[in-house]
Design an enzyme around this catalytic site. Structure first.
Site, PDB file in Angstrom:
ATOM      1  N   ASP A  24       0.415  -1.057   0.091  1.00 37.29           N
ATOM      2  CA  ASP A  24      -0.241   0.517   0.165  1.00 37.29           C
ATOM      3  C   ASP A  24       0.717   1.704  -0.057  1.00 37.29           C
ATOM      4  O   ASP A  24       1.989   0.988   0.251  1.00 37.29           O
ATOM      5  CB  ASP A  24      -0.917   0.047   1.080  1.00 37.29           C
ATOM      6  CG  ASP A  24      -1.601   1.000   1.094  1.00 37.29           C
ATOM      7  OD1 ASP A  24      -2.132   2.053  -0.202  1.00 37.29           O
ATOM      8  OD2 ASP A  24      -2.606   1.352   2.441  1.00 37.29           O
ATOM      9  N   SER A  25       0.214   2.419  -0.839  1.00 35.08           N
ATOM     10  CA  SER A  25       1.121   2.906  -0.202  1.00 35.08           C
ATOM     11  C   SER A  25       1.240   3.995   0.958  1.00 35.08           C
ATOM     12  O   SER A  25       1.800   4.836   1.409  1.00 35.08           O
ATOM     13  CB  SER A  25       0.597   4.743  -0.850  1.00 35.08           C
ATOM     14  OG  SER A  25      -1.241   4.758  -1.051  1.00 35.08           O
TER      15      SER A  25
ATOM     16  N   TYR B  63      -0.622   8.559  -2.850  1.00 32.78           N
ATOM     17  CA  TYR B  63      -0.707   8.569  -4.135  1.00 32.78           C
ATOM     18  C   TYR B  63      -1.879   9.400  -5.012  1.00 32.78           C
ATOM     19  O   TYR B  63      -1.901   9.251  -6.237  1.00 32.78           O
ATOM     20  CB  TYR B  63      -1.193   7.378  -4.090  1.00 32.78           C
ATOM     21  CG  TYR B  63       0.551   5.865  -4.434  1.00 32.78           C
ATOM     22  CD1 TYR B  63       2.111   6.669  -3.500  1.00 32.78           C
ATOM     23  CD2 TYR B  63       0.772   5.317  -4.880  1.00 32.78           C
ATOM     24  CE1 TYR B  63       2.514   5.857  -3.671  1.00 32.78           C
ATOM     25  CE2 TYR B  63       2.029   4.577  -4.907  1.00 32.78           C
ATOM     26  CZ  TYR B  63       2.675   4.532  -4.043  1.00 32.78           C
ATOM     27  OH  TYR B  63       3.998   4.069  -3.676  1.00 32.78           O
ATOM     28  N   GLY B  64      -2.695   9.343  -3.926  1.00 28.90           N
ATOM     29  CA  GLY B  64      -3.985   9.484  -5.062  1.00 28.90           C
ATOM     30  C   GLY B  64      -3.986  11.217  -5.604  1.00 28.90           C
ATOM     31  O   GLY B  64      -5.044  11.161  -6.081  1.00 28.90           O
TER      32      GLY B  64
ATOM     33  N   CYS C 231      -4.095  -1.869  -2.077  1.00 29.06           N
ATOM     34  CA  CYS C 231      -4.194   0.493  -2.218  1.00 29.06           C
ATOM     35  C   CYS C 231      -5.076   0.232  -3.928  1.00 29.06           C
ATOM     36  O   CYS C 231      -4.950  -0.271  -4.635  1.00 29.06           O
ATOM     37  CB  CYS C 231      -3.065   1.002  -2.402  1.00 29.06           C
ATOM     38  SG  CYS C 231      -2.770   2.248  -2.829  1.00 29.06           S
ATOM     39  N   ASN C 232      -6.525   0.822  -3.220  1.00 31.49           N
ATOM     40  CA  ASN C 232      -7.199   1.592  -4.614  1.00 31.49           C
ATOM     41  C   ASN C 232      -6.992   2.630  -5.391  1.00 31.49           C
ATOM     42  O   ASN C 232      -6.677   1.793  -7.047  1.00 31.49           O
ATOM     43  CB  ASN C 232      -8.442   1.866  -3.733  1.00 31.49           C
ATOM     44  CG  ASN C 232      -9.555   0.766  -3.360  1.00 31.49           C
ATOM     45  OD1 ASN C 232     -10.245   0.565  -3.997  1.00 31.49           O
ATOM     46  ND2 ASN C 232      -9.131   0.938  -2.053  1.00 31.49           N
ATOM     47  N   THR C 233      -5.751   3.151  -5.340  1.00 34.15           N
ATOM     48  CA  THR C 233      -5.427   4.282  -5.906  1.00 34.15           C
ATOM     49  C   THR C 233      -4.095   3.279  -7.304  1.00 34.15           C
ATOM     50  O   THR C 233      -4.260   3.346  -8.630  1.00 34.15           O
ATOM     51  CB  THR C 233      -4.648   5.195  -5.062  1.00 34.15           C
ATOM     52  OG1 THR C 233      -5.473   6.314  -5.022  1.00 34.15           O
ATOM     53  CG2 THR C 233      -3.782   5.909  -6.490  1.00 34.15           C
TER      54      THR C 233
ATOM     55  N   GLU D 162      -5.399   9.584   9.586  1.00 33.64           N
ATOM     56  CA  GLU D 162      -4.303   8.798   9.979  1.00 33.64           C
ATOM     57  C   GLU D 162      -3.748   9.896  11.098  1.00 33.64           C
ATOM     58  O   GLU D 162      -3.116   9.970  11.742  1.00 33.64           O
ATOM     59  CB  GLU D 162      -3.412   9.615   8.895  1.00 33.64           C
ATOM     60  CG  GLU D 162      -3.310   8.495   7.662  1.00 33.64           C
ATOM     61  CD  GLU D 162      -2.109   8.547   6.774  1.00 33.64           C
ATOM     62  OE1 GLU D 162      -1.613   9.539   6.624  1.00 33.64           O
ATOM     63  OE2 GLU D 162      -2.573   7.555   5.943  1.00 33.64           O
TER      64      GLU D 162
ATOM     65  N   CYS E 144     -12.003   3.297  -0.577  1.00 32.42           N
ATOM     66  CA  CYS E 144     -10.620   3.139   0.398  1.00 32.42           C
ATOM     67  C   CYS E 144     -10.217   2.214   1.508  1.00 32.42           C
ATOM     68  O   CYS E 144     -11.150   2.550   2.108  1.00 32.42           O
ATOM     69  CB  CYS E 144     -10.971   4.421   0.785  1.00 32.42           C
ATOM     70  SG  CYS E 144      -8.762   5.289   1.340  1.00 32.42           S
ATOM     71  N   THR E 145      -9.188   1.781   1.509  1.00 31.21           N
ATOM     72  CA  THR E 145      -8.801   1.209   3.118  1.00 31.21           C
ATOM     73  C   THR E 145      -8.537   1.971   4.595  1.00 31.21           C
ATOM     74  O   THR E 145      -8.360   1.233   4.979  1.00 31.21           O
ATOM     75  CB  THR E 145      -7.393   0.475   2.162  1.00 31.21           C
ATOM     76  OG1 THR E 145      -6.928   1.495   2.171  1.00 31.21           O
ATOM     77  CG2 THR E 145      -7.118  -0.527   1.159  1.00 31.21           C
ATOM     78  N   HIS E 146      -9.027   3.165   4.234  1.00 26.76           N
ATOM     79  CA  HIS E 146      -8.162   3.146   5.073  1.00 26.76           C
ATOM     80  C   HIS E 146     -10.438   3.492   5.809  1.00 26.76           C
ATOM     81  O   HIS E 146      -9.960   3.826   7.210  1.00 26.76           O
ATOM     82  CB  HIS E 146      -8.613   4.839   5.294  1.00 26.76           C
ATOM     83  CG  HIS E 146      -6.827   5.397   5.675  1.00 26.76           C
ATOM     84  ND1 HIS E 146      -6.008   4.666   3.740  1.00 26.76           N
ATOM     85  CD2 HIS E 146      -6.304   5.707   5.709  1.00 26.76           C
ATOM     86  CE1 HIS E 146      -5.109   5.477   4.414  1.00 26.76           C
ATOM     87  NE2 HIS E 146      -4.749   5.756   5.207  1.00 26.76           N
TER      88      HIS E 146
END
Length: 278
Positions: A13-14, A45-46, A76-78, A161, A195-197
């Site tokens: 993941d980024s 990355y987005g 990571c979706n992006t 975050e 989004c993984t967040h």
């Protein structure tokens, strides 16, 4: 083969959100070894171009290959939206046709048709994921009768975050995007968290949703499809060691990564090493 040397599943993941994918994969497939790489020094990355995301993702995938991973999951979706297809089609035949790189958008989309009764689905995602229209294209390909409504949520990752996702201050930003999404389509009965967040915001999101709307994070579906993939691809599964070990790599500071990863995984995170990529 020396089974004392880990041959892990690589998880990339980024940043930190991919830890929510790792968590579910380890719940479903605890027997394997895992190596997580967070490119935290170059996140997010987005907001970056397709070319830059592809370049960064390819470098990280190559690092995990060099570390012994025969299979890498882009958690990571992006990266899945902007780099996966090029890596699969252009780079893997040249690097090593026997290795595999998988994303998380296709496994997520494969579940939506059975989840939704109305066939009207919403998705929350980062601006980069939404602009890429990757979910829209996959859904149109697999389920042309499904209507997808997208909502970009640029403030949600910073809320997570900065450990503000459960604070009263998060209410405004969550409610704002929930209201916007539902105002565009009153028939939505399923919402994808693209989004993984965002799984950390699930309880907050549900506070502002009417009853009967399902909130669908990605982790369990990705884990389920990975389990199926390994059952169907014994040539990959047989390479993986089963030592239940999990190690972490970061391109940022070890202390910062450990602190943030502990937030996402809700347990102390050790065995972290800093690496330089690019």
């Amino acid at each position: 083969m020396n089974k004392s040397i880990p041959i892990p599943v690589g998880i990339f993941d980024s940043g930190y959100g991919g830890l929510t994918i790792l968590e579910k994969i380890r719940e479903w497939l605890p027997q394997y070894d895992y190596l997580y790489l967070g490119d935290n020094a170059r996140t997010p990355y987005g907001t970056r171009s397709f070319e830059v995301v592809y370049q960064f993702t390819r470098q990280c995938v190559q690092y995990l290959f060099n570390a012994g991973c025969p299979l890498v999951i882009l958690a990571c979706n992006t990266a899945s939206a902007k780099a996966l297809r090029t890596i699969q089609q252009r780079d893997l035949p040249r690097i090593d046709p026997a290795r595999r790189v998988l994303g998380i958008i296709r496994p997520t989309v494969e579940a939506v048709d059975r989840l939704s009764r109305t066939k009207h689905i919403g998705i929350f995602g980062t601006p980069g994921t939404i602009v890429s229209q990757s979910y829209k294209m996959e859904i149109e390909k697999l389920f042309p009768d499904v209507t997808l409504v997208s909502e970009a949520c640029p403030m949600w990752v910073p809320l997570v975050e900065n450990n503000e996702y459960n604070s009263p201050g998060a209410d405004y930003f969550v409610k704002q995007h929930v209201d916007r999404l539902l105002a565009r389509d009153s028939q939505i009965d399923t919402i994808l968290l693209g989004c993984t967040h965002y799984p950390l915001l699930t309880d907050k999101i549900k506070q502002f949703l009417p009853r009967g709307i399902t909130v669908f994070p990605q982790g369990e579906q990705v884990a389920d499809r990975l389990k199926d993939y390994l059952q169907r691809h014994s040539e990959i599964e047989e390479l993986l060691t089963q030592g239940r070990r999990c190690r972490f790599l970061t391109t940022e500071s070890v202390s910062k990564f450990s602190e943030m990863a502990s937030l996402f995984l809700k347990q102390p995170v050790e065995a972290v090493k800093r690496v330089v990529i690019g």
